[in-house]
Design an enzyme around this catalytic site. Sequence first.
Site, mmCIF file in Angstrom:
data_model
loop_
_atom_site.group_PDB
_atom_site.id
_atom_site.type_symbol
_atom_site.label_atom_id
_atom_site.label_comp_id
_atom_site.label_asym_id
_atom_site.label_seq_id
_atom_site.Cartn_x
_atom_site.Cartn_y
_atom_site.Cartn_z
ATOM 1 N N GLY A 1 -3.028 -2.259 10.936
ATOM 2 C CA GLY A 1 -1.759 -2.989 10.990
ATOM 3 C C GLY A 1 -0.565 -2.107 10.667
ATOM 4 N N ARG A 2 -0.685 -1.288 9.629
ATOM 5 C CA ARG A 2 0.465 -0.472 9.209
ATOM 6 C C ARG A 2 0.683 0.733 10.107
ATOM 7 N NH1 ARG A 2 -3.514 -0.890 5.649
ATOM 8 N NH2 ARG A 2 -4.767 0.926 5.071
ATOM 9 N N GLU B 1 1.013 -16.689 6.092
ATOM 10 C CA GLU B 1 2.470 -16.747 6.265
ATOM 11 C C GLU B 1 2.832 -16.819 7.747
ATOM 12 O OE1 GLU B 1 0.706 -14.569 4.556
ATOM 13 O OE2 GLU B 1 1.753 -13.788 2.800
ATOM 14 N N LYS C 1 -2.420 -9.090 13.815
ATOM 15 C CA LYS C 1 -3.685 -8.493 14.266
ATOM 16 C C LYS C 1 -4.833 -9.491 14.093
ATOM 17 C CE LYS C 1 -6.760 -4.621 13.349
ATOM 18 N NZ LYS C 1 -7.007 -3.430 12.544
ATOM 19 N N HIS D 1 24.599 5.908 -6.999
ATOM 20 C CA HIS D 1 25.328 5.110 -7.981
ATOM 21 C C HIS D 1 24.419 4.067 -8.623
ATOM 22 C CE1 HIS D 1 29.038 7.010 -6.604
ATOM 23 N NE2 HIS D 1 28.468 6.959 -5.411
ATOM 24 N N GLU E 1 -0.546 0.982 0.617
ATOM 25 C CA GLU E 1 -1.674 0.197 1.136
ATOM 26 C C GLU E 1 -2.773 1.144 1.643
ATOM 27 O OE1 GLU E 1 -1.188 -3.939 2.887
ATOM 28 O OE2 GLU E 1 -1.799 -2.870 4.675
ATOM 29 N N LYS F 1 -5.111 -13.405 -1.762
ATOM 30 C CA LYS F 1 -5.043 -14.399 -0.680
ATOM 31 C C LYS F 1 -6.063 -15.512 -0.929
ATOM 32 C CE LYS F 1 -3.948 -11.052 2.983
ATOM 33 N NZ LYS F 1 -4.382 -10.494 4.257
HETATM 34 O O1 LIG Z 1 -1.252 -8.498 11.331
HETATM 35 P P1 LIG Z 1 -1.908 -9.404 10.346
HETATM 36 O O2 LIG Z 1 -3.380 -9.548 10.588
HETATM 37 O O3 LIG Z 1 -1.207 -10.730 10.298
HETATM 38 O O4 LIG Z 1 -1.797 -8.735 8.926
HETATM 39 C C1 LIG Z 1 -0.565 -8.528 8.312
HETATM 40 C C2 LIG Z 1 -0.679 -7.576 7.144
HETATM 41 O O5 LIG Z 1 -1.531 -8.109 6.159
HETATM 42 C C3 LIG Z 1 -2.302 -7.068 5.548
HETATM 43 O O6 LIG Z 1 -3.621 -7.230 5.890
HETATM 44 C C4 LIG Z 1 -2.330 -7.104 4.086
HETATM 45 O O7 LIG Z 1 -1.088 -7.213 3.518
HETATM 46 C C5 LIG Z 1 -1.713 -5.784 6.130
HETATM 47 O O8 LIG Z 1 -2.628 -4.755 6.163
HETATM 48 C C6 LIG Z 1 -1.274 -6.235 7.475
HETATM 49 O O9 LIG Z 1 -0.373 -5.359 8.085
#
Ligand SMILES: O=P(O)(O)OC[C@H]1O[C@](O)(CO)[C@@H](O)[C@@H]1O
Length: 528
Positions: free
Chosen positions: A265-266, A210, A204, A382, A351, A493
């Site tokens: 995002g979620r 990452e 987003k 188990h 979150e 971060k």
């Molecule tokens: O889609 P992006 O902006 O890469 O964010 C990835 C994820 O990082 C977060 O901002 C934090 O972990 C989430 O809310 C989000 O889904």
Amino acid sequence: MQTLEAIDAWQALWASRDRLAEQSINGLFDADAGRFEHFSLTAAGILLDYSKQPIDRQTRERLLEVARARDVAGQRDAMLAGEPINESEGRAVLHTALRVPDGGTGWAAPAIAREVASTRSRMAELAAAIRDGRRTGATGQPIEHVINIGIGGSDLGPRLVLEALAPLADGPTVHFVANVDGVEWQQAMGQCDPERTLVLVVSKSFGTVETMANAHEAMAWLRRSVPSEIVLERQVLAITANLDRVRELGLDPELALPMWDWVGGRYSLWSAVGFAIMLAIGPTAFDELLAGAHAMDRHFAEAPLESNMPVLLGLVSIFNGTLLDRRSQAVVPYTERLGRLSAYLQQLVMESNGKSVDRAGHPVSIPTAGAIWGQTGTPGQHAFFQALHQGTDVVPVDFVGVARPVAGERGDPLALTANLFAQSQALMQGRGDADMPAARRCPGNRPSNTILLKALTPATLGALIALYEHRTFVEAAVWGINAFDQFGVELGKVLADDLKPLIAGGQAAEGVDGSTAGLIARYRDWRG
Ligand SMILES: O=P(O)(O)OC[C@H]1O[C@](O)(CO)[C@@H](O)[C@@H]1O
């Protein structure tokens, strides 16, 4: 609106906490022959049985009274109408608008509905062309592999759905790369022919460290392995709300698939973030997923609170977590196809609702979201079920089952279902003959919900995910917190950015705490 503490019904519930914790669930069944009918309901192909909760009619009515006094219905309507309910970020929250069937109106501003529809048809055209080989890679090879690079909400939803619906997948094979440790990237690269691979960079913000690191890796891999000037244009697709950053990465923003700031995002798997799903199972099945979620949306929007599944599920969760202080919840799906559900719910619930200030910025006076965790049954039986049956903590469980087995899948559905029902029964009934050694006794009276899907289809899966989304919303509405920001994840971060040069460099790590300095020193020493 009344604060929680000022509501009579909440005060009455609070005053009877000890009695409610001891309330015999078995006794409730003895007192009401029709308890299952009175404490279960069906919507959008899903049965929710909450009769194995220590909740009687009076308690349920009080919980509903709390929901009314906290104006859950009004808050829901404000969300659905696109009001900027994510106040801390000044944004609307409209993932429900993504699931309105084409031509459907009244669920979002016309401009938003148009954007959603046009993006959906762009996605469908592109997916169909890729799936039937009209749209190839840069050297004319068909696309057989898709690598979805994204993390958090840009990863978990598509992963959950594709694992669940794998038997329907008849398009390119999808690989997921989320972590920055290189493991998933190496695995994906090892399985993909670069000339037949489409890379989706899903973010987003298009700034997540990452995702950007993995995107750079992927682009370098494609450039060095595919002999074509147009390899990035044809084989890398950005999916984002931040087109400026697409340009900075060296990709053409015109080709990107959009998402919008009004989709968290979620909550985004229903948008272009779910493009990998569409590629794998096709636009028609993707539409069924949306339709199932929309069916649950309609139920949430229209059913009276007393027969509204997300509302009741949210209130049961508040009953356990906030009122009885049973703050860890387990979710146990009885199918490996839903093995990703607890990881998905961890982001959705924790979150969204892991907050300690209310909408006005004041500290909350009651506990909000605790931990949600789990594993599939029967393997979980188990592992951690011993603690569920005999541990000192009472952990409410959501059991999730599927009535009709997936066509063509082997296994023993009867054994599976017998285990599913037996576990909730055992948690409730317990075992405690007077002459039984104490170590063998189970206290029982442990609460659970059972959520039964008629079948695991795109539609019921969509409805299940929407059910948990709305349950999360209901809890936030009662607690008075904002479920749609996540500032807590930012500090780490920022600190990681600060630490990177200290870890890499030869100089002493100054200006950091003793523990972190010690860790950096040992890391450098061991890394060699
Ligand atoms: O889609 P992006 O902006 O890469 O964010 C990835 C994820 O990082 C977060 O901002 C934090 O972990 C989430 O809310 C989000 O889904």
